[in-house]
Scaffold this active site. Structure first.
Site, PDB file in Angstrom:
ATOM      1  CG  HIS A   4      80.420  40.929  49.414  1.00 29.14           C
ATOM      2  ND1 HIS A   4      81.709  41.403  49.479  1.00 29.14           N
ATOM      3  CD2 HIS A   4      79.794  41.679  48.486  1.00 29.14           C
ATOM      4  CE1 HIS A   4      81.854  42.393  48.616  1.00 29.14           C
ATOM      5  NE2 HIS A   4      80.699  42.577  48.000  1.00 29.14           N
ATOM      6  CD  GLU A  14      78.258  45.433  49.152  1.00 28.67           C
ATOM      7  OE1 GLU A  14      77.800  46.254  48.336  1.00 28.67           O
ATOM      8  OE2 GLU A  14      79.390  44.918  49.052  1.00 28.67           O
ATOM      9  CG  HIS A  19      68.304  30.914  45.194  1.00 27.47           C
ATOM     10  ND1 HIS A  19      68.215  30.244  43.998  1.00 27.47           N
ATOM     11  CD2 HIS A  19      69.014  30.093  46.020  1.00 27.47           C
ATOM     12  CE1 HIS A  19      68.831  29.088  44.091  1.00 27.47           C
ATOM     13  NE2 HIS A  19      69.331  28.965  45.310  1.00 27.47           N
ATOM     14  CD  GLU A  22      67.658  26.479  47.767  1.00 30.86           C
ATOM     15  OE1 GLU A  22      67.275  25.354  47.416  1.00 30.86           O
ATOM     16  OE2 GLU A  22      68.661  27.043  47.266  1.00 30.86           O
TER      17      GLU A  22
END
Length: 139
Positions: free
Chosen positions: A5, A55, A73, A116
């Protein structure tokens, strides 16, 4: 090795869930309240793809986070970038970098995290209003 994550600290959990779940379309995978540490963790994933999660870390005690741009990003592939950007704009999300090329766009979360969006399978033909739309803010 397996990617698990990316953690993003958020200042308003409800506003963040509105953006990531209701606007972007991610789904909540799990949630953990930690009263001793005074924080909540919410794990989100793209529908049908739990290979990499976001998360959201919400600290219960107010804290100012700066430098959302220096995080870089997160990126998501979308089925139709024009349709996704139109839905985000309709939901009140600013399209910071419109998909002028039919392939890439950027938006920002309520905490300034750049997100993005990339068109699956390569660029769509340029189309208005996106092709001539200028950038707004930073991305």
């Amino acid at each position: 090795m397996k990617f698990l994550h990316t953690m993003v600290r958020v200042t308003d959990l409800d506003a963040s869930l509105e953006f990531y779940v209701n606007q972007l379309g991610l789904v909540e995978v799990s949630r953990k309240e930690v009263p001793a540490g005074r924080f909540t963790l919410v794990y989100l994933a793209a529908p049908g793809d739990t290979g990499g999660e976001i998360e959201l870390t919400y600290n219960w005690d107010p804290e100012e986070y700066t430098g959302g741009r220096n995080f870089g990003h997160v990126a998501f592939a979308v089925d139709d970038i024009y349709e996704k950007c139109a839905a985000l704009a309709k939901g009140g999300v600013t399209i910071n970098r419109p998909p002028r090329d039919g392939y890439m766009a950027f938006v920002r979360s309520p905490d300034g995290i750049s997100v993005e969006l990339l068109q699956k399978g390569g660029p769509l033909p340029p189309q208005e209003p996106w092709a001539s739309m200028p950038n707004t803010g930073t991305w």
